[in-house]
Design a protein around this motif. Structure first.
Motif, short mmCIF file in Angstrom:
data_model
loop_
_atom_site.label_atom_id
_atom_site.label_comp_id
_atom_site.label_asym_id
_atom_site.label_seq_id
_atom_site.Cartn_x
_atom_site.Cartn_y
_atom_site.Cartn_z
N LEU A 63 24.56 41.49 26.66
CA LEU A 63 25.56 40.66 27.53
C LEU A 63 26.66 40.08 26.56
O LEU A 63 26.32 39.69 25.62
N THR A 64 27.66 39.77 27.23
CA THR A 64 29.00 38.95 26.37
C THR A 64 28.32 37.59 26.51
O THR A 64 27.69 37.20 27.43
N ASN A 65 28.80 36.87 25.61
CA ASN A 65 28.17 35.38 25.30
C ASN A 65 28.98 34.74 26.34
O ASN A 65 29.99 34.68 26.98
N GLU A 66 28.00 34.08 27.05
CA GLU A 66 28.55 33.14 28.28
C GLU A 66 29.63 32.24 28.20
O GLU A 66 30.32 32.15 28.89
N LYS A 67 29.40 31.55 27.07
CA LYS A 67 30.46 30.43 26.74
C LYS A 67 31.70 31.12 26.64
O LYS A 67 32.81 30.46 27.04
N ILE A 68 31.69 32.27 26.03
CA ILE A 68 33.12 32.68 25.58
C ILE A 68 33.72 33.44 26.85
O ILE A 68 34.93 33.28 27.26
N ALA A 69 32.79 33.85 27.84
CA ALA A 69 33.27 34.54 28.92
C ALA A 69 33.99 33.51 29.89
O ALA A 69 34.86 33.73 30.53
N GLY A 70 33.28 32.23 29.90
CA GLY A 70 33.68 31.14 30.66
C GLY A 70 34.80 30.41 30.09
O GLY A 70 35.11 29.42 30.53
N ASN A 71 35.20 30.72 28.62
CA ASN A 71 36.56 30.25 28.36
C ASN A 71 37.64 31.10 28.15
O ASN A 71 38.47 30.70 27.04
N TYR A 72 37.65 32.13 28.57
CA TYR A 72 38.66 33.34 28.35
C TYR A 72 38.73 33.99 29.60
O TYR A 72 38.25 35.01 29.91
N ASN A 73 39.53 33.20 30.39
CA ASN A 73 39.47 33.80 31.94
C ASN A 73 41.07 33.81 32.22
O ASN A 73 42.34 33.31 32.02
N ASN A 74 41.30 34.90 33.07
CA ASN A 74 42.68 35.13 33.93
C ASN A 74 42.50 34.43 35.23
O ASN A 74 41.81 34.78 36.06
N PHE A 75 43.37 33.40 35.50
CA PHE A 75 43.31 32.99 36.87
C PHE A 75 44.64 32.33 37.00
O PHE A 75 44.70 31.01 36.63
N TYR A 76 45.71 33.10 37.27
CA TYR A 76 46.78 32.66 37.12
C TYR A 76 47.17 31.38 38.05
O TYR A 76 48.13 30.76 37.68
N GLU A 77 46.60 30.99 39.10
CA GLU A 77 46.83 29.83 39.93
C GLU A 77 46.63 28.37 39.04
O GLU A 77 47.22 27.45 39.46
N PHE A 78 45.65 28.84 37.86
CA PHE A 78 45.60 27.61 37.09
C PHE A 78 46.43 27.52 35.69
O PHE A 78 47.25 26.59 35.54
N SER A 79 46.43 28.75 35.10
CA SER A 79 47.26 28.87 33.99
C SER A 79 47.28 30.07 33.38
O SER A 79 46.38 30.95 33.60
N LEU A 80 48.28 30.65 32.57
CA LEU A 80 48.52 31.93 31.79
C LEU A 80 47.68 31.94 30.65
O LEU A 80 47.29 32.84 30.14
#
Ligand SMILES: Nc1nc2c(c(=O)[nH]1)N[C@H]1C(S)=C(S)[C@@H](COP(=O)(O)O)O[C@H]1N2
Ligand SMILES: [Mo]
Length: 317
Positions: free
Chosen positions: A75-92
């Motif tokens: 599995l991908t590291n949970e912390k890294i997955a949770g701090n590397y996000n595409n969600f343009y409603e919030f930020s690029l």
């Protein structure tokens, strides 16, 4: 009793000494009895542990792992997955999404199911787990930007919700919409030229495919906001932008709709968007992908590795 109130110097919050899951379950259990810390004293450690176990069985997380979707990948590291996000409603900026997304109000969260269905409905996200049994599935996710991760989602097949809504024969596509709340989502204000709210679409056979998941959790817990709380789509054989987050509406329609990214650049982000290493993005190759935690360079697979179960949807063996 004074020593119970004045904390000795070796005091550590329980959250620091107990695995997070056990801690949460125990807290939930004590809360359900209307007991705070005093409950611990009244019941004794053994009784609390047994009761917490029972309460864990009743709680929805972590959900039972479905062995059909757990191929033993790292599995991908949970912390890294949770701090590397595409969600343009919030930020690029992928690292800025998680802190900014925390201001999103996720309760109540009504979801409207509408359009060409016999049973239109509005249900709250909190009702989903009651109506549709949750399970855990490990999927690969491949972003069109050529990065990838492997994560355990918690959710249920979208087909279950569709069956409950009873689409009419004329329904050939499903449209999905994200919330429209510029007051909570600074990206919606800054990126004014974008056609908010974010929207996506699937063909009905894609939406009904058992791999297509409505996810309410990740890594054994409810979805954190940056991953699309309280409920998002996961379509593992398509580029990540199809996996729309924080869904508020599903609409069944007769003709092929457009999608957010397709409207912005149809040649770069077509409606179908199946992962295909042979079709380069106009500005980069899609032959390889980078794992976000290890930086490993991995060969991209057709349909993101899900060809055996989905190629038939596209007339391919
Ligand atoms: N509403 C909404 N959904 C979205 C996006 C977005 O910007 N807004 N980005 C998409 C893209 S491009 C990807 S790769 C995935 C990323 O999901 P993750 O941040 O949980 O890894 O979410 C998709 N869903
Ligand atoms: Mo993406």
């Amino acid at each position: 009793m004074a020593n119970l109130i004045v904390r000795p110097e070796w005091f550590l919050p329980e959250s620091r000494v107990t695995p997070e899951r056990a801690f949460q379950n125990r807290r939930q259990f004590l809360q359900s009895l209307g007991l705070g810390a005093a409950g611990t004293l009244a019941l004794g450690a053994g009784a609390v542990a047994r009761a917490a176990e029972k309460s864990a069985a009743g709680s929805k997380y972590p959900a039972r792992r479905n062995p059909d979707f757990n191929p033993g990948w790292r599995l991908t590291n949970e912390k890294i997955a949770g701090n590397y996000n595409n969600f343009y409603e919030f930020s690029l900026d992928k690292g800025e999404v998680a802190p900014l997304a925390q201001r999103l109000t996720i309760s109540p969260w009504p979801i409207e199911v509408t359009g060409l269905v016999e049973k239109p409905m509005t249900l709250d996200a909190s009702e989903l787990a009651e109506r549709f049994p949750l399970e855990e599935r490990v999927y690969r996710l491949r972003c069109v930007e050529a990065w990838a991760m492997i994560v355990p989602w918690t959710g249920f097949s979208l087909s279950k919700l569709i069956e409950a809504a009873q689409p009419k024969p004329a329904a050939k596509f499903v449209r999905f919409f994200t919330f429209n709340r510029p007051s909570e989502a600074p990206g919606m204000v800054r990126l004014r030229q974008y056609p908010w709210p974010y929207f996506e679409g699937l063909r009905m056979d894609e939406a009904m495919h058992p791999l297509t998941l409505l996810a309410t959790g990740i890594y054994g817990k409810p979805l954190p906001r940056q991953h699309g709380a309280p409920v998002r789509l996961v379509v593992p054989w398509k580029y990540g932008f199809k996996s729309i987050k924080s869904i508020v509406k599903l609409e069944f329609v007769q003709t092929q709709p457009t999608s957010f990214w397709e409207t912005l650049a149809a040649d770069e982000y077509p409606f179908e968007a199946n992962v295909n290493p042979k079709v380069p993005h106009p500005r980069w190759s899609q032959a390889f992908e980078r794992m976000i935690d290890t930086d490993d360079r991995v060969r991209t697979q057709p349909y993101n590795g899900y060809g055996d179960s989905v190629a038939r949807l596209y007339g391919k063996a």
